[in-house]
Design an enzyme around this catalytic site. Structure first.
Site: not given
Ligand code: 6PG
Length: 478
Positions: A128, A183, A186-187, A190
């Site tokens: 990430s 991960k 994590h998303n 996010e």
């Molecule tokens: C990270 C981000 C990255 C991710 C997008 C997800 O941890 O660096 O999570 O891995 O690909 O930011 O974005 P979307 O699903 O919003 O396109």
């Protein structure tokens, strides 16, 4: 071969990761399906360190010292399988294949099992921090065998971000798909963080009546306190930006339809399978989905409802302070839910994940990095078997102190017609956990009525059924 590590797939993430390894003193073999990218990388950045460009898969594999470590940085899904199939026959027992893409953890489990039979370590690694993180120091979440981490860990520790205490933001998460699972969550978190910030913005705009520039200032102030985080920081930047073509606030000229590549959706799908209530993350995914239904929204614009009336002066400022409390309280809830999901995944798949260590490697490098993660790290340090983040005394006290304002914000939003699914879902979850009795008892009664699905009693062991169609006496069913 002489290269300590190889990277195949040199789109921006792969390229930046390769440069990060090279800048940290490692000799890096680089390879791409089309040679032009490999040549461009060496031409542009060759002076940053030792690169060994490879034109073919055979050359790439030959360039690596043994046991080999090669990182695959291609699109998740079929492209990853294709690359694995291309390289696996060229590898030897003990080699380590690393997938640094945003793979689904179930794919990682399948690939790990497959390659293990061939004596190859397959390590799914969550990375990430976006492009900048890949180059300057990401947060790294490796799964795979403990043995593979012995060979891989020291390299990852060098290229990872460093937390304030100097610790690299990488730790072996657990076997097979554990890294990609973490991960994924994590998303999901996010998405939830972004949704909560978006709701705060919406309220400050519509109810407090603030301009985007003023809201940018408000976020900057918040960012000096407990909400200090990368996402709040970039929110202020985005809100302060002016569109060059029109002179309007940038946020006003961007189409209001949020997209997604799918990791948030996966988090919710898996949470449903695991039976974990991640309502904050789910609402964030659904909010993006609602925004994307342009035709449905256009057809619904005339539906009756209030139009928000902006507050003025001191009232607006008081309201803004309440929004900060609502945002913070809801954030505690989404992290509580996310960590619950990791705990459930760890139990289901026997990963033995250390939740405190997950919090600690999210302190820097990743998109959700925040002062808040120091707090979570110390909550788990005080008590590693914490049943829930809300059982931590510090968080419980803070959410308790925030709740009056949080309720007021949710009530105001409802009255004024501003959608706040994230704030509202978080509050509902909090109140559900607090409730001495839930109406689930009634749900059980209904299920027993129409389907003889049985229920348990509060006063006796066993399961029971009431003869609803007969004399309504109760029978014991086991
Ligand atoms: C990270 C981000 C990255 C991710 C997008 C997800 O941890 O660096 O999570 O891995 O690909 O930011 O974005 P979307 O699903 O919003 O396109």
């Amino acid at each position: 071969g002489t290269a300590q590590i190889g990277v195949t797939g040199l789109a921006v993430m792969g390229r930046n990761l390769a440069r990060n390894f090279a800048r940290n003193g490692f000799t890096v073999a680089v390879h791409n399906r089309t040679g032009a990218r490999t040549r461009a990388l060496v031409e542009e950045f060759g002076d940053e360190g030792d690169f060994v460009p490879a034109g073919t898969a055979e050359e790439f594999v030959a360039a690596l010292e043994r046991p080999r470590r090669l990182v695959i940085m291609v699109k998740a899904g079929e492209p990853t399988d294709a690359v694995i199939e291309e390289f696996a026959p060229l590898l030897d027992e003990g080699d380590v294949v690393i997938d640094g893409g945003n793979a689904h953890f179930a794919d990682t489990r399948r690939r790990e099992k497959e390659l293990r039979k061939r004596g190859i370590h397959f390590v799914g690694v969550g990375i990430s921090g976006g492009e900048e993180g890949a180059l300057h120091g990401p947060s790294i979440m490796p799964g795979g065998s403990a043995e593979s981490y012995v060979s891989l860990g020291p390299l990852l520790e060098r290229i990872a971000a460093k937390a304030d205490d100097g610790a690299p933001t990488v730790a072996h998460i657990g076997p097979d798909g554990a890294g990609h699972f973490v991960k994924m969550v994590h998303n999901g978190i996010e998405y939830a963080d972004m949704q909560l910030i978006a709701e705060a913005y919406h309220l400050l705009r519509s109810v407090a009546g603030y301009s985007p520039a003023r809201i940018a200032e408000t976020f900057r102030t918040w960012n000096r306190g407990r909400l200090d985080s990368y996402l709040i920081e970039i929110t202020a930047e985005v809100l302060a930006h002016t569109d060059a073509a029109t002179g309007k606030p940038f946020v006003d000229i961007v189409a209001d339809q949020a997209e997604q590549k799918g990791t948030g959706r996966w988090t919710v799908q898996i949470a449903l399978d695991l039976g974990v209530p991640v309502s904050g993350i789910a609402e964030a995914v659904f909010a993006r989905s609602v925004s994307g239904h342009g035709a449905l929204r256009a057809a619904s614009r005339e539906l009756p409802g209030p139009v928000p009336e902006p507050l003025d002066g001191a009232a607006a400022e008081r309201f803004a302070a309440r929004v900060e409390q609502a945002l913070y309280a809801s954030k505690i809830v989404s992290y509580t839910q996310g960590f619950h999901q990791i705990q459930a995944g760890s139990e289901t798949y026997d990963w033995d994940i250390d939740l405190g260590s997950v919090a600690s490697i999210w302190r820097a490098g990743c998109i959700i990095r925040a002062a808040f993660l120091d707090r979570i790290t110390s909550a788990y340090a005080q008590r590693s078997d914490l049943p829930s983040l809300l059982s931590d005394k510090g968080f419980a006290e803070e959410i308790g102190a925030a709740q009056d304002d949080w309720r007021e914000v949710v009530a105001t939003a409802a009255r004024q017609g501003v959608p706040t699914p994230g704030f509202s879902a978080a509050l509902a979850y909090y109140d559900a956990l607090r409730a001495p009795r839930l109406p689930a008892a009634l749900t059980q009664g209904q299920r027993d009525f129409f389907g003889a699905h049985t229920y348990r009693r509060t006063d006796r062991e066993g399961s029971f059924h009431t003869l609803w169609g007969g004399d309504r006496s109760e029978v014991s069913t086991g």
